[in-house]
Motif scaffolding. Structure first.
Motif, PDB file in Angstrom:
ATOM      1  N   PHE A 195       0.806  -1.221   0.000  1.00 36.09           N
ATOM      2  CA  PHE A 195       0.000   0.000   0.000  1.00 36.09           C
ATOM      3  C   PHE A 195       0.842   1.275   0.000  1.00 36.09           C
ATOM      4  O   PHE A 195       0.539   2.204  -0.765  1.00 36.09           O
ATOM      5  N   PRO A 196       1.902   1.380   0.806  1.00 35.71           N
ATOM      6  CA  PRO A 196       2.740   2.587   0.673  1.00 35.71           C
ATOM      7  C   PRO A 196       3.365   2.721  -0.709  1.00 35.71           C
ATOM      8  O   PRO A 196       3.438   3.823  -1.257  1.00 35.71           O
ATOM      9  N   MET A 197       3.818   1.617  -1.292  1.00 32.55           N
ATOM     10  CA  MET A 197       4.430   1.685  -2.619  1.00 32.55           C
ATOM     11  C   MET A 197       3.422   2.136  -3.669  1.00 32.55           C
ATOM     12  O   MET A 197       3.740   2.934  -4.557  1.00 32.55           O
ATOM     13  N   PHE A 198       2.207   1.632  -3.565  1.00 37.91           N
ATOM     14  CA  PHE A 198       1.199   1.942  -4.577  1.00 37.91           C
ATOM     15  C   PHE A 198       0.700   3.379  -4.467  1.00 37.91           C
ATOM     16  O   PHE A 198       0.635   4.106  -5.463  1.00 37.91           O
ATOM     17  N   PHE A 199       0.369   3.802  -3.261  1.00 41.37           N
ATOM     18  CA  PHE A 199      -0.218   5.130  -3.099  1.00 41.37           C
ATOM     19  C   PHE A 199       0.831   6.241  -3.181  1.00 41.37           C
ATOM     20  O   PHE A 199       0.500   7.359  -3.592  1.00 41.37           O
ATOM     21  N   ALA A 200       2.053   5.977  -2.769  1.00 42.81           N
ATOM     22  CA  ALA A 200       3.120   6.989  -2.864  1.00 42.81           C
ATOM     23  C   ALA A 200       3.851   6.842  -4.184  1.00 42.81           C
ATOM     24  O   ALA A 200       5.075   6.679  -4.239  1.00 42.81           O
ATOM     25  N   SER A 201       3.107   6.894  -5.266  1.00 42.68           N
ATOM     26  CA  SER A 201       3.684   6.743  -6.603  1.00 42.68           C
ATOM     27  C   SER A 201       2.856   7.553  -7.588  1.00 42.68           C
ATOM     28  O   SER A 201       1.895   8.224  -7.220  1.00 42.68           O
ATOM     29  N   SER A 202       3.225   7.448  -8.854  1.00 46.28           N
ATOM     30  CA  SER A 202       2.481   8.144  -9.914  1.00 46.28           C
ATOM     31  C   SER A 202       1.394   7.274 -10.515  1.00 46.28           C
ATOM     32  O   SER A 202       0.886   7.565 -11.594  1.00 46.28           O
ATOM     33  N   ALA A 203       1.010   6.198  -9.818  1.00 53.17           N
ATOM     34  CA  ALA A 203       0.011   5.279 -10.357  1.00 53.17           C
ATOM     35  C   ALA A 203      -1.363   5.927 -10.448  1.00 53.17           C
ATOM     36  O   ALA A 203      -2.100   5.708 -11.415  1.00 53.17           O
ATOM     37  N   LEU A 204      -1.733   6.744  -9.463  1.00 53.54           N
ATOM     38  CA  LEU A 204      -3.079   7.308  -9.395  1.00 53.54           C
ATOM     39  C   LEU A 204      -3.136   8.787  -9.731  1.00 53.54           C
ATOM     40  O   LEU A 204      -4.205   9.305 -10.045  1.00 53.54           O
ATOM     41  N   TYR A 205      -2.017   9.483  -9.654  1.00 54.81           N
ATOM     42  CA  TYR A 205      -2.004  10.926  -9.894  1.00 54.81           C
ATOM     43  C   TYR A 205      -0.615  11.333 -10.359  1.00 54.81           C
ATOM     44  O   TYR A 205       0.393  10.761  -9.928  1.00 54.81           O
ATOM     45  N   PRO A 206      -0.528  12.303 -11.244  1.00 53.65           N
ATOM     46  CA  PRO A 206       0.782  12.762 -11.720  1.00 53.65           C
ATOM     47  C   PRO A 206       1.580  13.415 -10.600  1.00 53.65           C
ATOM     48  O   PRO A 206       1.006  14.019  -9.681  1.00 53.65           O
TER      49      PRO A 206
END
Length: 276
Positions: A195-206
């Motif tokens: 979850f930290p890797m996914f949300f703290a990335s550019s996956a959902l927002y630039p």
């Protein structure tokens, strides 16, 4: 005979037989565990059909590379969802490593004369192959929602990016599996990593939006290996190369893989220290 000297007696054909055996076993496990295939598709599809629809107007995307025009929000998050599939698959494959190392096939393989780096690499390649199949199955469904590359060549240029990102995420999961002895402890570690890797990335927002709201979080996203896996996939899907992300993903892959191999070395790795 020492572990270093023993592999000299193996031929290329014997190495290939061992590799095909590990890959074939992983393929059979994937085919027999149909719920694993379904769950791998349900997660990204829920994000694509529900989350994207709800936040389409709120989280608009400006024209940023590799896009040459405005795109719908679901088009933007599609590369992140592809990487999500690989991230979960890498963790699930590592979960099976914890079980197999204690009472499954890997327990036998790890005491075989074959070098451990080869056995771990074979297991990693098998997991990557499964994750790539899952991503392309996701793309087949996403095609009906007009999520597709500019030309059909994008599906082909995507393949090397998926292979490299899958190796990185699979090597990370393998490294984590070397630190855990008990199967029940792995679920908590998975959530702590995924979850930290996914949300703290550019996956959902630039990332430019992240920088506007929180500069320190922007730097966290920049050093997050998952961010660069997403960008590598995003550019490859549009038949382009994100050279910076390519270099960073390759570097992280090398570090995670070497660390995992050393950790599985019974002479100096974590397994020896923990009595595994």
């Amino acid at each position: 005979m020492s572990e270093i000297a023993a592999p000299r007696g193996f031929t290329l054909r014997q190495y290939l037989i061992c590799l095909s055996g590990v890959v074939w076993r992983e393929a059979l496990r994937f085919l027999h565990q149909r719920e694993r295939f379904v769950s791998a598709l349900v997660r990204p599809l829920v994000w694509l059909f529900i989350f994207a629809a709800g936040f389409r107007q709120v989280l608009g995307v400006s024209i940023i590379p590799p896009y040459e025009t405005y795109v719908l929000y679901e088009v933007y998050i599609a590369p992140g969802l592809m990487a999500m599939i690989q991230l979960f698959n890498g963790m699930q494959s590592s979960l099976s490593m914890v079980y197999d190392r204690e009472m499954g096939s890997m327990r036998t393989l790890l005491v075989s004369p074959f070098p451990r780096w080869f056995l771990l690499g074979s297991k990693l390649l098998a997991g990557v192959a499964v994750s790539i199949l899952q991503v392309y199955a996701f793309l087949v469904i996403a095609y009906f929602w007009e999520i597709e590359p500019p030309t059909t060549w994008g599906y082909l240029t995507l393949l090397p990016a998926l292979a490299l990102s899958g190796l990185m995420l699979g090597a990370l999961g393998m490294l984590l599996s070397s630190l855990i002895r008990q199967l029940e402890n792995f679920a908590g570690v998975m959530n702590f990593v995924i979850f930290p890797m996914f949300f703290a990335s550019s996956a959902l927002y630039p990332l430019w939006r992240v920088r506007e709201s929180s500069p320190w979080l922007y730097y966290v996203c920049e050093v997050n290996p998952f961010t660069h896996a997403v960008e590598l996939i995003r550019f490859a899907f549009y038949e382009k190369v994100a050279w910076t992300s390519l270099a960073i993903v390759f570097a992280y892959t090398s570090v995670f893989l070497v660390a995992a191999i050393l950790a599985y070395d019974p002479g100096r790795g974590m397994l020896m220290r923990r009595g595994g």
